[in-house]
Structure formats: C-alpha cells, structure tokens
Design an enzyme around this catalytic site. Structure first.
Site, mmCIF file in Angstrom:
data_model
loop_
_atom_site.group_PDB
_atom_site.id
_atom_site.type_symbol
_atom_site.label_atom_id
_atom_site.label_comp_id
_atom_site.label_asym_id
_atom_site.label_seq_id
_atom_site.Cartn_x
_atom_site.Cartn_y
_atom_site.Cartn_z
ATOM 1 N N ASP A 4 8.830 -1.372 -2.714
ATOM 2 C CA ASP A 4 8.058 -2.464 -3.320
ATOM 3 C C ASP A 4 7.691 -2.074 -4.748
ATOM 4 O O ASP A 4 6.585 -2.318 -5.224
ATOM 5 C CB ASP A 4 6.805 -2.762 -2.497
ATOM 6 C CG ASP A 4 6.119 -4.067 -2.908
ATOM 7 O OD1 ASP A 4 6.780 -4.917 -3.543
ATOM 8 O OD2 ASP A 4 4.925 -4.239 -2.611
ATOM 9 N N ASP A 39 0.837 2.383 -3.355
ATOM 10 C CA ASP A 39 1.226 1.411 -2.338
ATOM 11 C C ASP A 39 2.528 1.823 -1.619
ATOM 12 O O ASP A 39 3.571 1.193 -1.794
ATOM 13 C CB ASP A 39 1.388 0.037 -3.004
ATOM 14 C CG ASP A 39 1.109 -1.097 -2.051
ATOM 15 O OD1 ASP A 39 0.830 -0.827 -0.878
ATOM 16 O OD2 ASP A 39 1.200 -2.266 -2.487
HETATM 17 N N1 LIG Z 1 -5.820 5.579 -5.477
HETATM 18 C C1 LIG Z 1 -6.292 4.547 -6.155
HETATM 19 N N2 LIG Z 1 -7.177 4.707 -7.159
HETATM 20 C C2 LIG Z 1 -7.675 3.657 -7.828
HETATM 21 N N3 LIG Z 1 -7.351 2.384 -7.578
HETATM 22 C C3 LIG Z 1 -6.480 2.160 -6.600
HETATM 23 C C4 LIG Z 1 -5.898 3.214 -5.833
HETATM 24 N N4 LIG Z 1 -5.047 2.676 -4.923
HETATM 25 C C5 LIG Z 1 -5.100 1.351 -5.117
HETATM 26 N N5 LIG Z 1 -5.939 1.025 -6.114
HETATM 27 C C6 LIG Z 1 -6.240 -0.329 -6.631
HETATM 28 O O1 LIG Z 1 -6.146 -1.243 -5.563
HETATM 29 C C7 LIG Z 1 -5.092 -2.174 -5.783
HETATM 30 C C8 LIG Z 1 -4.360 -2.474 -4.471
HETATM 31 O O2 LIG Z 1 -3.783 -1.299 -3.967
HETATM 32 P P1 LIG Z 1 -2.399 -1.350 -3.222
HETATM 33 O O3 LIG Z 1 -1.349 -1.896 -4.110
HETATM 34 O O4 LIG Z 1 -2.180 0.007 -2.634
HETATM 35 O O5 LIG Z 1 -2.725 -2.331 -2.024
HETATM 36 P P2 LIG Z 1 -2.059 -3.729 -1.608
HETATM 37 O O6 LIG Z 1 -2.321 -3.871 -0.173
HETATM 38 O O7 LIG Z 1 -0.673 -3.843 -2.104
HETATM 39 O O8 LIG Z 1 -2.974 -4.755 -2.376
HETATM 40 P P3 LIG Z 1 -2.436 -6.026 -3.192
HETATM 41 O O9 LIG Z 1 -1.945 -6.989 -2.147
HETATM 42 O O10 LIG Z 1 -3.648 -6.503 -3.950
HETATM 43 O O11 LIG Z 1 -1.320 -5.493 -4.079
HETATM 44 C C9 LIG Z 1 -4.212 -1.534 -6.837
HETATM 45 O O12 LIG Z 1 -3.563 -2.494 -7.607
HETATM 46 C C10 LIG Z 1 -5.204 -0.742 -7.665
HETATM 47 O O13 LIG Z 1 -5.834 -1.561 -8.621
HETATM 48 MG MG LIG Z 2 0.118 -3.417 -4.167
#
Ligand SMILES: Nc1ncnc2c1ncn2[C@@H]1O[C@H](COP(=O)(O)OP(=O)(O)OP(=O)(O)O)[C@@H](O)[C@H]1O
Ligand SMILES: [Mg+2]
Length: 260
Positions: A194, A211
């Site tokens: 992804d 992610d």
């Molecule tokens: N380790 C981290 N440190 C800081 N911020 C984080 C971290 N992991 C994730 N985030 C924040 O949280 C958001 C969502 O994380 P992630 O992409 O892992 O989850 P997701 O389930 O795909 O959420 P989304 O559907 O909103 O993309 C990221 O875009 C980032 O802004």
């Molecule tokens: Mg994401």
C-alpha cells in the site's frame, strides 16, 4: 483528556457497573464507549507493565484504526495504533492479505481474531523492515488489537506525510525510498502493498515508511502484483514532482537486483 492506569481502571468499572445495571433494569443507556472492554483490558496490561505511562489524544482517526500519542518508559514518545474491533467491514479485505502468507494462520473467522492477527502481522512486518535498515517507526510491542511503536514527529505532532510536504532534495528522497523498496524485497522478503505518498512520512527530510498491516511475504500469490502497484505509485508521484524517474521495467529490475 489523557489516559493513565487509573482512568482505564475507572472505565472498566463503569462498564461492569453499566452491564449489571442493564441486566437488572433492562434500561438502556447510551454512553459513548471510547474503547470496548477487551481493548481497555489490553491497555490496562500495557500500563501495568510500564510499557505505557500516559496516553494523550488521537493523532489520527481512520476507518480501521486510531493512532494515539503516548509516553512510555523514560518519557519516550510512542504511537499507539488501536485497531477498531467494532468495524467489521474491512475484515474481508484483511483476509486477502493474510491468507496466502505462510507466516500467519487464522484459527477462526471471528472479526476480533482476524484483527488480532492483522495487528501481529503489522508488528512483525515492522520488525523485519527495521532489521534490514528500512526506516519505519521502531516497533515496541503488540497485544491484541493494540500496536505500540516509536512516535515519528515532535511533541505529539506527527511528521507530515509525503502527500502534504515536498522534501527539499526530492531526488535524493526518491533514491532512498527506492532503496527501501529494494531492501524490503531482497532482504526482508516483503512487499509493502500500500505504498504511496499517503504512507510515507517525511521526518528530518528523510522517508519513514508506515502502515505495514497489509505487507506480504514474497510467497504470497499477490506479492508480484502488489510490488508493481507500489512501484507504479512511486514513479507516478515522483515524476509529477519533476524527478527523472526510470520506467517501470527498469525500476522493477533495479529493485529485484538489490539496488546499487
Ligand atoms: N508511528 C507514528 N508516529 C506518528 N504518527 C503516526 C505513526 N503511525 C501513524 N501515524 C499517523 O497516523 C496516520 C494513520 O496511520 P496509518 O497509515 O498507519 O493507519 P491507517 O489505518 O492507514 O489510517 P488511514 O486510513 O487514516 O490511512 C498516519 O498518516 C500518521 O499521520
Ligand atoms: Mg495509512
């Protein structure tokens, strides 16, 4: 409002109390439940073990998970990703990325179990990526639907995503990112699956990949297809930004050869 062990304990008691009350009187109260009982139990355990000291507000609230900023041992900044066990819509989607990966088996079709496997899969993918020198949030631990990792950002403000911030030296940034894709493939036997400007953070002008729940082992039947899609996404994005990108075939060969 932040969370600590006392608040978690209070919430657990409240739910217990409410359950008893509902049973007794058949009365139905609508109280907003931030976390369900089992998630609170898991958080309680993490606070109790000292993994978490305090958990602050939501950093991101997605369809599948919420990410919180927290403090851990020694005041270390942590990100706590909590997968929502109430939304089952994405369970089917998850199965595609779990079935076929030799590392993971689903023992039941229950939503909660699928989500627990998913969280463990994301954790183990982060460990693998970290071990081959790909910059990711350093994984700390996983329990049930709760994944604890290093916080990427400053004072609770996450570093920007690549979609929102263009790094100063974008050519160098692109090269590092392609090297990461290659390391993942050749050394960690992983395809992110992804990869796009939505799942790359820019921290100190350098890429941090996030992610990893859907990332698959190379043995997965979709691995090749996902690799092509990931690389296409990157080539499209960076060529729009004016970077001289190789064509898809070239990039694929380069990635599989181990970069260089
Ligand atoms: N380790 C981290 N440190 C800081 N911020 C984080 C971290 N992991 C994730 N985030 C924040 O949280 C958001 C969502 O994380 P992630 O992409 O892992 O989850 P997701 O389930 O795909 O959420 P989304 O559907 O909103 O993309 C990221 O875009 C980032 O802004
Ligand atoms: Mg994401």
């Amino acid at each position: 409002m932040s969370w600590d062990i006392d608040r978690v304990r209070d919430e657990l008691h409240k739910i217990d109390y409410r359950r008893r009350k509902i049973k007794d009187s058949d009365m139905f109260e609508t109280v907003e439940e931030v976390f369900d009982y089992s998630t609170l139990m898991i958080l309680y355990d993490l606070f109790n073990k000292g993994v978490l000291h305090v958990m602050y507000g939501v950093v991101n609230s997605g369809k599948e998970a919420r990410v919180y900023w927290a403090k851990g041992r020694g005041g270390m900044d942590l990100a706590v990703k909590i997968y929502l066990t109430s939304t089952s819509e994405f369970r089917k989607g998850m199965m595609t990325y779990i079935v076929g990966d030799p590392r993971f088996k689903i023992s039941s079709g229950k939503t909660r179990d699928v989500i627990y496997v998913w969280a463990r899969k994301e954790y183990s993918n982060l460990v693998k990526a970290h071990n081959v020198g790909v910059r990711v949030p350093k994984p700390i631990t996983v329990k049930g639907n709760v994944l604890v990792m290093e916080f990427v950002g400053v004072d609770g403000v996450p570093a920007p995503l690549l979609k929102d911030y263009t790094p100063t030296d974008i050519d160098a940034f692109f090269k590092v990112l392609m090297d990461y894709v290659s390391r993942l493939y050749c050394k960690a036997r992983l395809v992110h699956g992804d990869l796009s400007e939505y799942n790359v953070m820019v921290f100190d002008e350098s890429p941090v990949l996030i992610d990893f729940g859907q990332a698959v082992d190379l043995a997965h039947p979709l691995a090749e297809e996902l690799l092509v899609r990931d690389i296409k996404n990157l080539l499209n994005f960076f060529s729009r930004k004016g970077v001289e990108t190789p064509d898809l075939e070239e990039a694929l060969i380069w990635v599989k050869r181990g970069g260089g």
